[in-house]
Design a protein around this motif. Structure first.
Motif, PDB file in Angstrom:
ATOM      1  N   VAL A   1      57.380  66.256  63.484  1.00 41.46           N
ATOM      2  CA  VAL A   1      56.851  65.206  62.608  1.00 41.46           C
ATOM      3  C   VAL A   1      56.313  64.050  63.457  1.00 41.46           C
ATOM      4  CG1 VAL A   1      57.517  63.402  60.972  1.00 41.46           C
ATOM      5  CG2 VAL A   1      58.197  65.765  60.565  1.00 41.46           C
ATOM      6  N   SER A   2      57.039  63.759  64.550  1.00 36.46           N
ATOM      7  CA  SER A   2      56.662  62.625  65.400  1.00 36.46           C
ATOM      8  C   SER A   2      55.227  62.738  65.914  1.00 36.46           C
ATOM      9  CB  SER A   2      57.607  62.518  66.592  1.00 36.46           C
ATOM     10  OG  SER A   2      58.917  62.310  66.132  1.00 36.46           O
ATOM     11  N   VAL A   3      54.782  63.981  66.162  1.00 39.35           N
ATOM     12  CA  VAL A   3      53.436  64.173  66.702  1.00 39.35           C
ATOM     13  C   VAL A   3      52.393  63.657  65.710  1.00 39.35           C
ATOM     14  CG1 VAL A   3      51.818  65.873  67.650  1.00 39.35           C
ATOM     15  CG2 VAL A   3      54.258  66.141  68.030  1.00 39.35           C
ATOM     16  N   GLY A   4      52.766  63.594  64.438  1.00 41.82           N
ATOM     17  CA  GLY A   4      51.874  63.059  63.413  1.00 41.82           C
ATOM     18  C   GLY A   4      51.433  61.636  63.709  1.00 41.82           C
ATOM     19  N   ALA A   5      52.159  60.941  64.572  1.00 43.22           N
ATOM     20  CA  ALA A   5      51.770  59.584  64.953  1.00 43.22           C
ATOM     21  C   ALA A   5      50.363  59.572  65.553  1.00 43.22           C
ATOM     22  CB  ALA A   5      52.773  59.029  65.958  1.00 43.22           C
ATOM     23  N   LEU A   6      49.966  60.704  66.150  1.00 41.85           N
ATOM     24  CA  LEU A   6      48.675  60.762  66.826  1.00 41.85           C
ATOM     25  C   LEU A   6      47.514  60.853  65.853  1.00 41.85           C
ATOM     26  CD1 LEU A   6      49.404  63.111  69.854  1.00 41.85           C
ATOM     27  CD2 LEU A   6      49.371  60.632  69.738  1.00 41.85           C
ATOM     28  N   ILE A   7      47.766  61.265  64.628  1.00 38.30           N
ATOM     29  CA  ILE A   7      46.644  61.400  63.692  1.00 38.30           C
ATOM     30  C   ILE A   7      46.690  60.285  62.642  1.00 38.30           C
ATOM     31  CG2 ILE A   7      46.343  63.872  64.025  1.00 38.30           C
ATOM     32  CD1 ILE A   7      47.773  64.111  61.182  1.00 38.30           C
ATOM     33  N   GLY A   8      46.992  59.069  63.117  1.00 34.14           N
ATOM     34  CA  GLY A   8      46.911  57.930  62.225  1.00 34.14           C
ATOM     35  C   GLY A   8      48.217  57.589  61.547  1.00 34.14           C
ATOM     36  N   ASN A   9      49.223  57.313  62.357  1.00 36.23           N
ATOM     37  CA  ASN A   9      50.501  56.822  61.850  1.00 36.23           C
ATOM     38  C   ASN A   9      51.125  57.698  60.763  1.00 36.23           C
ATOM     39  OD1 ASN A   9      50.750  54.763  63.589  1.00 36.23           O
ATOM     40  ND2 ASN A   9      50.362  53.106  62.132  1.00 36.23           N
ATOM     41  N   GLN A  10      51.022  59.012  60.941  1.00 39.25           N
ATOM     42  CA  GLN A  10      51.681  59.902  59.977  1.00 39.25           C
ATOM     43  C   GLN A  10      52.960  60.488  60.574  1.00 39.25           C
ATOM     44  OE1 GLN A  10      50.867  59.942  56.967  1.00 39.25           O
ATOM     45  NE2 GLN A  10      48.993  58.770  57.281  1.00 39.25           N
ATOM     46  N   GLY A  11      53.499  59.851  61.613  1.00 37.89           N
ATOM     47  CA  GLY A  11      54.615  60.451  62.334  1.00 37.89           C
ATOM     48  C   GLY A  11      55.979  59.915  61.998  1.00 37.89           C
ATOM     49  N   ALA A  12      56.109  59.086  60.951  1.00 35.48           N
ATOM     50  CA  ALA A  12      57.396  58.497  60.571  1.00 35.48           C
ATOM     51  C   ALA A  12      58.064  57.867  61.785  1.00 35.48           C
ATOM     52  CB  ALA A  12      58.281  59.534  59.885  1.00 35.48           C
ATOM     53  N   LEU A  13      59.208  58.395  62.212  1.00 36.21           N
ATOM     54  CA  LEU A  13      59.887  57.807  63.368  1.00 36.21           C
ATOM     55  C   LEU A  13      59.009  57.904  64.617  1.00 36.21           C
ATOM     56  CD1 LEU A  13      63.502  59.153  62.750  1.00 36.21           C
ATOM     57  CD2 LEU A  13      62.847  56.739  62.849  1.00 36.21           C
ATOM     58  N   GLY A  14      58.099  58.851  64.625  1.00 39.39           N
ATOM     59  CA  GLY A  14      57.184  58.986  65.752  1.00 39.39           C
ATOM     60  C   GLY A  14      56.251  57.794  65.887  1.00 39.39           C
ATOM     61  N   ASN A  15      56.007  57.117  64.770  1.00 35.47           N
ATOM     62  CA  ASN A  15      55.135  55.941  64.835  1.00 35.47           C
ATOM     63  C   ASN A  15      55.726  54.855  65.728  1.00 35.47           C
ATOM     64  OD1 ASN A  15      53.593  57.340  63.070  1.00 35.47           O
ATOM     65  ND2 ASN A  15      54.179  56.152  61.250  1.00 35.47           N
ATOM     66  N   LEU A  16      57.049  54.869  65.869  1.00 37.78           N
ATOM     67  CA  LEU A  16      57.709  53.910  66.769  1.00 37.78           C
ATOM     68  C   LEU A  16      57.244  54.123  68.206  1.00 37.78           C
ATOM     69  CD1 LEU A  16      61.413  53.960  65.485  1.00 37.78           C
ATOM     70  CD2 LEU A  16      59.793  52.062  65.329  1.00 37.78           C
ATOM     71  N   LEU A  17      56.917  55.382  68.539  1.00 36.78           N
ATOM     72  CA  LEU A  17      56.480  55.682  69.902  1.00 36.78           C
ATOM     73  C   LEU A  17      55.143  55.016  70.174  1.00 36.78           C
ATOM     74  CD1 LEU A  17      57.367  59.475  69.782  1.00 36.78           C
ATOM     75  CD2 LEU A  17      58.605  57.736  71.090  1.00 36.78           C
ATOM     76  N   ALA A  18      54.250  55.119  69.186  1.00 37.83           N
ATOM     77  CA  ALA A  18      52.954  54.471  69.332  1.00 37.83           C
ATOM     78  C   ALA A  18      53.123  52.961  69.453  1.00 37.83           C
ATOM     79  CB  ALA A  18      52.066  54.822  68.132  1.00 37.83           C
ATOM     80  N   ALA A  19      54.027  52.429  68.617  1.00 36.36           N
ATOM     81  CA  ALA A  19      54.276  50.993  68.663  1.00 36.36           C
ATOM     82  C   ALA A  19      54.856  50.576  70.005  1.00 36.36           C
ATOM     83  CB  ALA A  19      55.226  50.601  67.522  1.00 36.36           C
ATOM     84  N   ALA A  20      55.718  51.430  70.563  1.00 35.19           N
ATOM     85  CA  ALA A  20      56.340  51.125  71.850  1.00 35.19           C
ATOM     86  C   ALA A  20      55.276  50.941  72.922  1.00 35.19           C
ATOM     87  CB  ALA A  20      57.302  52.238  72.245  1.00 35.19           C
TER      88      ALA A  20
END
Lengths: 235, 395, 223
Positions: free
Chosen positions: A153-172
């Motif tokens: 799910v975290s990888v979803g962060a790469l396609i526009g903040n669809q990664g739930a907890l993964g979005n924290l990685l982008a924010a980091a």
């Protein structure tokens, strides 16, 4: 670690909110995968010739990296949760079908013959004999699928903040706050371990005849999926 | 000679697999360890090649403690055959057999040549050489297992239930093959089985073990059958040990009569001369056709279409008293038909005559046993007992 | 417009075939990362798996590693290591290797454990040394499963190396990540296609390796 739970506002969720989102995005596909896998697996058990091509297709689908899968779907489903959830459902399906087929097939012929001799029809025999005996292997498959789903799910962060907890990685990265990445990894891992524990518990409830502690090792999972379980741990 | 000297195997959890066992395993003979499961027979076998180390006691091979020999060298001097053969599935048959020679540093050509020679010896078609184990039947795989164990010509052969996993017909073939091989090779064979019939068929000497790894009796098969040491051995031998013991008495001494044997075109006077109610009719070549009633035969020419079946004949000297008795019991007339090696009738013998022969054989056997006991002052030594009882008879 | 037209457009653009951002260069990078990480992971996982599998000791530790490895999110680990250790090949190699070791270790252990004990017993009984039993009796039979473990690890590395473009690594993931930023959908789809093809090529390579290295006696035995 200051600001560990201080989630940037552009994520539009609190920490518990992200967890809830993550659970939903990870587990709905597993449930969908299971619902599709049961009839498909039964079909493969009945029609033996079907299993080899199904296994071939699943092996190929399984090899496709999640990111590639996600971006191809963007064209159809946009940058939405669904884009993340469809590939995860496919991966779950791919893990579960061989697990169920092998488990149902491994029910001893004598057991089936005994059930038939006692007057079980094919449907009753499947529901009351084959499926319960196959349950530990099915749950072993579910454990692999669930862990993989939660991780991906975290990888979803790469396609526009669809990664739930993964979005924290982008924010980091964006705000240079490593503690958010630590938060993401730990929370995701904890979530995976919790779900795994619940599934182990479920197996114990469903199969009281099995000795405790068996079926939980790597062997059961490897046997269940006919492929190394850790394959899906990451993509 | 392998000498097992008060050997005990105790596991850390307290289970005693073998309890102060002492056995002397003579050279160039088949010693069978037999008993119910949990009697420690396999453990005993595995202590001989140090797959299991004894807790107490020593095992001597030709007078030397096996603990003093490097374990791999010891094992390479002993062939090892197990249930299901344990073949290497990734190697061809010829390479499976050549394993030990290759380990011993023989060249590839020499090892393969040796393997080919052994395949022939154990009755495997040379066309199988390049096959893989999965392409062979269970019986063939077991033959490969035996060939592999014999490859480096070890003096000792350890066999752990080698024939247990194959069907009875194949098993009988493998057993016969082993006896034939042993005649040629004269190995020191230790053979483990749970099948008492197999033990009696193959064993020069049989050690019966009971649960907890204690020796119940150690004797040649015939002695086991005639004088079981206690109730356990008697039970283990089963109900018909008296009949089975007859396998060890030769039928050579049976008095045959040719009076009731006539040819199909015999004249009435010849028929009248015989004093029995039935007559065995043979063809002109002397081969048995069947039994005729004397009254009917005397009335006119013998109708070969209406004869009673003569049953399976026995070969005096080759077959045992058991085979002769079996023929007589199965015969519709109660008479057994004796033939020579080519199948020509040499005479017939009645149940009563066979019974008399059995009594005589028992008396002689007892006298022999007493003489042996008097000479040695202790229970009979294996070889002598073997000579007395086996009497050149294949069981 | 559908995906295929994007794919067609991407591959027919000659600009995509040259230079540091050309397909040959990116493909080479991706393959290099994969081989390096796989070699490192195999150097750790294979000996450890063979040894624990042969002796039968350490099964609990292996089970623990397997469970822990499943719970670790690969993408998260990648970002975490990069944000704490900084950019560069080494920091990226760490998560790739960490993620690739468990499948190799676990399947190798399982593969050796699941070898039929009878031939091993026979080998020991005929006086084979333990190392020889491992390499000449157990390994050939365990090889198909061991190869499948290596294949899993390789596919996992191919996948994760794609994501690694997000933390400024080269390779095929660059097209996807850059394309997403530049809203160049043609590039995104082209990159995704290349990654999928590389993953399939990985399967093909391992299939071929299995055909070459696994004895026909073992191969036929399993089916």
């Amino acid at each position: 670690m200051n600001g560990f739970f201080d989630i940037p506002s552009d994520l539009q969720h609190s920490w518990p909110g992200l967890i809830g989102l993550h659970v939903r995005e990870a587990l709905l596909p597993v449930a969908a995968g299971l619902l599709l896998a049961l009839p498909l697996a039964q079909l493969c058990v009945r029609l033996r010739w079907l299993y080899a091509p199904v296994l071939g297709v699943t092996t190929v689908l399984y090899a496709i990296p999640s990111l590639a899968f996600f971006v191809v779907l963007i064209d159809y489903t946009g940058q939405t949760e669904l884009t993340v959830m469809i590939p995860l459902a496919v991966y779950s399906l791919v893990v579960l079908v061989p697990a169920i087929v092998d488990a149902v097939r491994s029910v001893p012929q004598e057991t089936l013959a005994a059930a038939t001799a006692m007057g079980f029809g094919p449907v009753r025999r499947y529901l009351q004999v084959q499926l319960p005996i196959a349950a530990p292997a099915v749950i072993a498959g579910l454990r692999v699928a669930t862990a993989s789903s939660i991780s991906l799910v975290s990888v979803g962060a790469l396609i526009g903040n669809q990664g739930a907890l993964g979005n924290l990685l982008a924010a980091a990265q964006k705000y240079d706050r490593p503690e958010l990445a630590v938060n993401s990894v730990l929370t995701t891992a904890a979530l995976a371990i919790l779900c795994d524990a619940l599934l182990v518990l479920l197996r114990r409830v469903l199969t009281p005849w099995m000795p405790r502690g068996s079926g939980g090792g790597p062997r059961a999972a490897a046997a269940a999926s006919q492929r190394p379980e850790a394959e899906v741990a990451a993509r | 000679m392998i000498r097992i000297d008060s050997v005990t195997k105790r596991y850390p959890d307290g289970t005693v697999a073998v309890d102060r066992l002492s056995l002397e395993i003579p050279d160039r003979s088949i010693t069978v360890l037999v008993g119910p499961s949990g009697c420690g027979k396999t453990t005993t076998l595995r202590m001989i090649n140090r797959m299991v180390e004894p807790t107490e006691g020593t095992i001597l091979l030709d007078g030397q403690d096996i603990q003093r020999r490097p374990v791999t060298a010891l094992r390479r001097s002993m062939g090892y055959v197990i249930q299901n053969a344990g073949l290497f599935q990734h190697r061809t048959i010829v390479d499976n057999i050549a394993t030990v020679p290759r380990m011993l540093g023989w060249g590839k050509q020499k090892s393969r040549a040796r393997a080919a020679e052994l395949m022939e010896r154990v009755g495997l078609d040379s066309a199988l050489a390049k096959r893989y184990p999965y392409q062979l039947s269970g019986g063939q795989q077991q033959r490969v297992g035996v060939a592999r164990a014999l490859a480096a010509d070890p003096p000792v052969l350890l066999m752990d239930e080698p024939f247990s996993a194959v069907d009875p017909v194949v098993r009988k073939g493998l057993q016969d093959e082993l006896l034939r091989l042993q005649d040629e090779l004269g190995k020191t064979i230790v053979f483990v089985t749970h099948d008492i019939d197999e033990a009696i068929k193959l064993g020069t000497t049989v050690a019966v073990l009971r649960e907890g790894g204690r020796l119940a009796q150690y004797a040649p098969p015939a002695e086991l059958l005639s004088a079981p040491a206690d109730g356990f051995v008697e039970d283990f031998l089963g109900a018909d040990r008296g009949i089975r013991r007859l396998s060890f008495f030769s039928s050579a001494a049976l008095e045959l009569t040719v009076d009731p044997v006539i040819t199909a075109d015999a004249d009435a006077g010849r028929i009248a001369a015989s004093g029995t109610p039935h007559l065995l009719v043979t063809d002109a070549d002397g081969r048995p056709l069947g039994w005729a009633e004397r009254r009917e035969a005397a009335a006119g020419p013998v109708d070969t279409e209406r004869l009673l079946p003569h049953g399976r004949p026995f070969v005096p000297g080759t077959d045992s008293l058991r085979a002769a008795l079996d023929c007589a019991v199965l015969s519709p007339t109660g008479w057994a038909v004796a033939v020579d090696g080519t199948g020509r009738v040499t005479g017939v013998v009645s149940q009563a005559t066979i019974a008399e022969a059995i009594r005589t054989a028992h008396t002689q056997s007892r006298a022999e046993a007493a003489r042996q006991a008097g000479e040695t002052g202790e229970p009979r030594d294996a070889d002598a007992a073997d000579r007395a009882d086996k009497a050149e008879v294949a069981p | 417009m559908n995906v295929l037209t994007f794919v067609d457009a991407f591959f027919s653009d000659s600009a995509h075939w040259h230079g540091y951002d050309g397909i040959p260069q990116r493909l080479l990078e991706h393959v290099q990362y994969t081989l390096l990480a796989l070699a490192l992971a195999a150097a750790i996982g294979l000996p450890a798996g063979l040894l624990t599998g042969h002796t039968g000791r350490g099964g609990n530790a292996i089970a623990f590693i397997a469970t822990a490895a499943r719970a670790l999110p690969s993408f998260g680990l990648l970002v975490l290591i990069v944000v704490t250790l900084g950019f560069g090949l080494l920091p990226v190699m760490i998560p790739l290797v960490v993620l690739a070791v468990p499948p190799i270790l676990v399947t190798t252990y399982e593969a050796v454990r699941s070898v039929d004990p009878a031939p091993v017993d026979a080998a020991r009984g005929m006086g084979m040394h333990e190392s020889r039993i491992l390499f000449q009796v157990e390994l050939p039979v365990a090889l198909p499963l061991i190869l499948s473990g290596l294949r899993s690890a390789a596919i996992q590395i191919v996948s994760t190396a794609t994501i690694a473009a997000y933390v400024s690594l080269g390779g095929l993931g660059r097209y996807i990540v850059d394309g997403l930023y530049q809203r160049d959908y043609e590039k995104v789809v082209g990159g995704a296609t290349l990654v999928a093809l590389l993953a399939l090529a990985t399967i093909a390579v391992f299939w071929a390796a299995g055909r070459l290295a696994v004895s026909p006696g073992v191969r036929r035995h399993r089916t």
